[in-house]
Scaffold this motif. Sequence first.
Motif, PDB file in Angstrom:
ATOM      1  N   VAL A 124       0.511  -1.347  -0.194  1.00 17.00           N
ATOM      2  CA  VAL A 124      -0.338  -0.151   0.294  1.00 17.00           C
ATOM      3  C   VAL A 124       0.770   1.686  -0.220  1.00 17.00           C
ATOM      4  CG1 VAL A 124      -1.854   1.674   1.267  1.00 17.00           C
ATOM      5  CG2 VAL A 124      -2.148  -0.940   0.954  1.00 17.00           C
ATOM      6  N   SER A 125       0.145   1.710  -0.806  1.00 14.90           N
ATOM      7  CA  SER A 125       1.571   3.203  -0.882  1.00 14.90           C
ATOM      8  C   SER A 125       0.880   4.893  -0.502  1.00 14.90           C
ATOM      9  CB  SER A 125       2.236   3.388  -2.859  1.00 14.90           C
ATOM     10  OG  SER A 125       1.463   3.382  -3.291  1.00 14.90           O
ATOM     11  N   PHE A 126      -0.299   5.140  -0.603  1.00 16.53           N
ATOM     12  CA  PHE A 126      -0.934   6.189   0.185  1.00 16.53           C
ATOM     13  C   PHE A 126      -1.405   6.000   2.081  1.00 16.53           C
ATOM     14  CE2 PHE A 126      -0.456   6.810  -4.120  1.00 16.53           C
ATOM     15  CZ  PHE A 126      -0.470   8.593  -4.184  1.00 16.53           C
ATOM     16  N   LEU A 127      -0.052   6.746   2.641  1.00 18.90           N
ATOM     17  CA  LEU A 127      -0.682   6.321   4.562  1.00 18.90           C
ATOM     18  C   LEU A 127      -1.283   7.044   4.638  1.00 18.90           C
ATOM     19  CD1 LEU A 127       3.233   5.190   4.160  1.00 18.90           C
ATOM     20  CD2 LEU A 127       0.992   3.610   3.970  1.00 18.90           C
ATOM     21  N   ASP A 128      -2.551   7.245   5.642  1.00 17.42           N
ATOM     22  CA  ASP A 128      -3.450   8.395   5.979  1.00 17.42           C
ATOM     23  C   ASP A 128      -2.711   8.578   7.870  1.00 17.42           C
ATOM     24  OD1 ASP A 128      -4.719   8.443   4.379  1.00 17.42           O
ATOM     25  OD2 ASP A 128      -5.786   9.188   5.051  1.00 17.42           O
ATOM     26  N   SER A 129      -2.286   9.323   8.340  1.00 14.60           N
ATOM     27  CA  SER A 129      -2.039   9.714   9.062  1.00 14.60           C
ATOM     28  C   SER A 129      -2.369  11.351   9.868  1.00 14.60           C
ATOM     29  CB  SER A 129      -0.113   9.802   9.493  1.00 14.60           C
ATOM     30  OG  SER A 129       0.052  10.893   8.594  1.00 14.60           O
ATOM     31  N   SER A 130      -2.329  11.750  11.364  1.00 13.11           N
ATOM     32  CA  SER A 130      -2.110  13.010  11.439  1.00 13.11           C
ATOM     33  C   SER A 130      -1.190  13.316  12.194  1.00 13.11           C
ATOM     34  CB  SER A 130      -3.851  13.058  11.930  1.00 13.11           C
ATOM     35  OG  SER A 130      -3.988  12.152  12.765  1.00 13.11           O
ATOM     36  N   VAL A 131      -1.007  14.727  12.533  1.00 15.72           N
ATOM     37  CA  VAL A 131       0.129  14.895  13.124  1.00 15.72           C
ATOM     38  C   VAL A 131      -0.177  15.351  14.723  1.00 15.72           C
ATOM     39  CG1 VAL A 131       1.882  17.082  14.584  1.00 15.72           C
ATOM     40  CG2 VAL A 131       1.165  16.694  12.132  1.00 15.72           C
ATOM     41  N   TYR A 132       0.614  14.067  15.933  1.00 17.93           N
ATOM     42  CA  TYR A 132      -0.225  14.014  17.289  1.00 17.93           C
ATOM     43  C   TYR A 132      -1.047  13.188  17.262  1.00 17.93           C
ATOM     44  CZ  TYR A 132       1.137  15.189  22.660  1.00 17.93           C
ATOM     45  OH  TYR A 132       1.789  14.777  23.846  1.00 17.93           O
ATOM     46  N   GLY A 133      -1.349  13.058  16.205  1.00 13.82           N
ATOM     47  CA  GLY A 133      -2.041  11.924  16.121  1.00 13.82           C
ATOM     48  C   GLY A 133      -4.379  11.932  15.541  1.00 13.82           C
ATOM     49  N   MET A 134      -3.715  13.560  15.857  1.00 19.81           N
ATOM     50  CA  MET A 134      -5.002  14.002  16.083  1.00 19.81           C
ATOM     51  C   MET A 134      -6.231  13.597  14.886  1.00 19.81           C
ATOM     52  SD  MET A 134      -6.116  18.532  16.245  1.00 19.81           S
ATOM     53  CE  MET A 134      -7.602  19.010  17.080  1.00 19.81           C
ATOM     54  N   GLY A 135      -7.349  12.894  15.856  1.00 15.09           N
ATOM     55  CA  GLY A 135      -8.327  12.654  14.541  1.00 15.09           C
ATOM     56  C   GLY A 135      -9.466  12.318  15.577  1.00 15.09           C
ATOM     57  N   ARG A 136     -10.720  12.097  14.864  1.00 15.10           N
ATOM     58  CA  ARG A 136     -12.316  11.140  15.301  1.00 15.10           C
ATOM     59  C   ARG A 136     -11.785  10.722  16.195  1.00 15.10           C
ATOM     60  NH1 ARG A 136     -15.809   8.432  12.622  1.00 15.10           N
ATOM     61  NH2 ARG A 136     -14.581   7.155  12.681  1.00 15.10           N
ATOM     62  N   ALA A 137     -12.472  11.363  17.212  1.00 17.88           N
ATOM     63  CA  ALA A 137     -12.359  10.296  19.087  1.00 17.88           C
ATOM     64  C   ALA A 137     -10.304   9.283  19.183  1.00 17.88           C
ATOM     65  CB  ALA A 137     -13.860   8.749  18.479  1.00 17.88           C
ATOM     66  N   ALA A 138     -10.998   8.212  18.797  1.00 22.21           N
ATOM     67  CA  ALA A 138      -9.247   7.808  19.511  1.00 22.21           C
ATOM     68  C   ALA A 138      -7.923   7.609  18.016  1.00 22.21           C
ATOM     69  CB  ALA A 138      -9.587   5.797  19.126  1.00 22.21           C
ATOM     70  N   GLY A 139      -8.717   9.138  17.227  1.00 17.27           N
ATOM     71  CA  GLY A 139      -7.476   9.514  16.268  1.00 17.27           C
ATOM     72  C   GLY A 139      -6.973   8.821  15.351  1.00 17.27           C
ATOM     73  N   ASN A 140      -6.527   9.344  14.857  1.00 23.46           N
ATOM     74  CA  ASN A 140      -5.381   8.282  13.317  1.00 23.46           C
ATOM     75  C   ASN A 140      -3.898   8.065  14.077  1.00 23.46           C
ATOM     76  OD1 ASN A 140      -6.709  10.643  12.614  1.00 23.46           O
ATOM     77  ND2 ASN A 140      -7.492   8.822  11.957  1.00 23.46           N
ATOM     78  N   CYS A 141      -3.318   6.919  12.934  1.00 22.27           N
ATOM     79  CA  CYS A 141      -1.366   6.757  12.672  1.00 22.27           C
ATOM     80  C   CYS A 141      -1.054   8.296  12.897  1.00 22.27           C
ATOM     81  CB  CYS A 141      -1.573   6.149  11.555  1.00 22.27           C
ATOM     82  SG  CYS A 141       0.006   6.087  11.175  1.00 22.27           S
ATOM     83  N   HIS A 142       0.251   8.196  14.074  1.00 25.16           N
ATOM     84  CA  HIS A 142       0.848   9.456  14.297  1.00 25.16           C
ATOM     85  C   HIS A 142       2.072   9.951  12.705  1.00 25.16           C
ATOM     86  CE1 HIS A 142       0.267  10.356  18.071  1.00 25.16           C
ATOM     87  NE2 HIS A 142      -0.647   9.005  18.008  1.00 25.16           N
ATOM     88  N   THR A 143       1.171  11.076  12.101  1.00 20.29           N
ATOM     89  CA  THR A 143       2.524  11.199  11.187  1.00 20.29           C
ATOM     90  C   THR A 143       3.789  11.311  11.297  1.00 20.29           C
ATOM     91  OG1 THR A 143       0.762  12.830  10.161  1.00 20.29           O
ATOM     92  CG2 THR A 143       3.092  13.372   9.753  1.00 20.29           C
ATOM     93  N   GLU A 144       3.838  11.724  13.441  1.00 16.70           N
ATOM     94  CA  GLU A 144       5.347  11.793  13.632  1.00 16.70           C
ATOM     95  C   GLU A 144       6.147  10.641  13.795  1.00 16.70           C
ATOM     96  OE1 GLU A 144       3.001  12.318  17.074  1.00 16.70           O
ATOM     97  OE2 GLU A 144       3.432  12.727  14.748  1.00 16.70           O
ATOM     98  N   LEU A 145       5.260   9.872  13.660  1.00 20.50           N
ATOM     99  CA  LEU A 145       6.034   8.171  13.612  1.00 20.50           C
ATOM    100  C   LEU A 145       6.320   7.988  12.381  1.00 20.50           C
ATOM    101  CD1 LEU A 145       3.597   5.944  16.153  1.00 20.50           C
ATOM    102  CD2 LEU A 145       5.686   7.176  17.062  1.00 20.50           C
ATOM    103  N   LEU A 146       5.341   8.239  11.509  1.00 16.21           N
ATOM    104  CA  LEU A 146       6.206   7.763  10.613  1.00 16.21           C
ATOM    105  C   LEU A 146       7.323   8.258   9.407  1.00 16.21           C
ATOM    106  CD1 LEU A 146       2.231   7.630   8.324  1.00 16.21           C
ATOM    107  CD2 LEU A 146       3.565   5.594   9.205  1.00 16.21           C
ATOM    108  N   VAL A 147       7.185   9.322   9.847  1.00 18.21           N
ATOM    109  CA  VAL A 147       8.192  10.518   9.830  1.00 18.21           C
ATOM    110  C   VAL A 147       9.513   9.175   9.894  1.00 18.21           C
ATOM    111  CG1 VAL A 147       9.020  11.946   9.182  1.00 18.21           C
ATOM    112  CG2 VAL A 147       6.883  12.113   8.712  1.00 18.21           C
ATOM    113  N   SER A 148       9.402   9.954  11.319  1.00 13.35           N
ATOM    114  CA  SER A 148      10.490   9.051  12.003  1.00 13.35           C
ATOM    115  C   SER A 148      10.959   7.307  11.229  1.00 13.35           C
ATOM    116  CB  SER A 148      10.846   9.209  12.978  1.00 13.35           C
ATOM    117  OG  SER A 148       9.448   8.725  14.158  1.00 13.35           O
TER     118      SER A 148
END
Length: 319
Positions: free
Chosen positions: A216-240
């Motif tokens: 899978v080549s497109f990975l959704d995430s958000s900074v600090y996991g900010m997203g509805r309810a439990a939030g998303n995969c963290h952007t900072e985790l993917l980048v690091s």
Amino acid sequence: MEKRSNIIDCTIRDGGLVNNWDFSVEFVQDLYNGLSEAGVEYMEIGYKNSPKLLKATEPNPWRFLDDNFLKEIIPEKKFTKLSALVDIGRVDPNDILPREQSVLDMIRVACYIREVDKGLELVQMFHDLGYETSLNIMALSSVPEQQLIEAFELVKASPVNVVYIVDSFGSLDPSDIEHQVKKFKEMLPNKQLGIHTHNNMQLAFANTLRAMQNGVSFLDSSVYGMGRAAGNCHTELLVSYIKKPSYEIKPVLRVIEEHMLEMRQQWEWGYIIPYMISGALNEHPRVAMAYRDSDDRDKFVDFYDKVTSPESLPARASK
């Protein structure tokens, strides 16, 4: 594999479900500049839905993106491309400019399996206007296999660029994700795939990595996991984590330090027990979100009893 990855940061779009898109212009600009410096490929800057179709009475610039407003906010495009999400029945075609006149590069269409034909009509329109497109099929964990197979015949013949595996309830684990990815690849050999995860079970990052490892080549995430309810995969985790020379973690850490710590004091998201329970039960988090807004917000046993009681079963079965 990792070299082909594209991160789509959804902080504004999915994070807006936490705070009713109450983001300052300064924050959105700082986020865009930070993501560009970090080498993140896309930023989803909100919804391109039409206020008149949702009978909106108050201006909400990130929920109802306007191209003129966007040009003022992002006067100069940098490395990161911009995307927006639309929902079926909530976008007026007259509100969409051709891509060369817009700041947006990609428009993503969210739909449930029963509306795939309508979703693909929108995809065709955005494709004809020059945009990159994706189809995000929501609530995948409750879709019958046969329904999926029929829908994918339509998807295969469409011009959509990316098809998303969406774990709307945060209820899937890495083996579920691997199964879904293999199925999608088999049925859609001509499409790129994307993954959108939620962190109800603390598995958003692991699920995203498993998807990436399976092509899978497109990975959704958000900074600090900010997203509805439990939030998303963290952007900072993917980048690091992802070994890609263009990724740089420090600009993302700066955004968290300068903005998100304070926001986290004001608004709640992330791994919280009622969201964990809704994920474990393969439930939409709306009941848990309402519970977190009540005086009983921390009575976890009571919440568990409530959502697993025989009285709640008919409602759950008719989801």
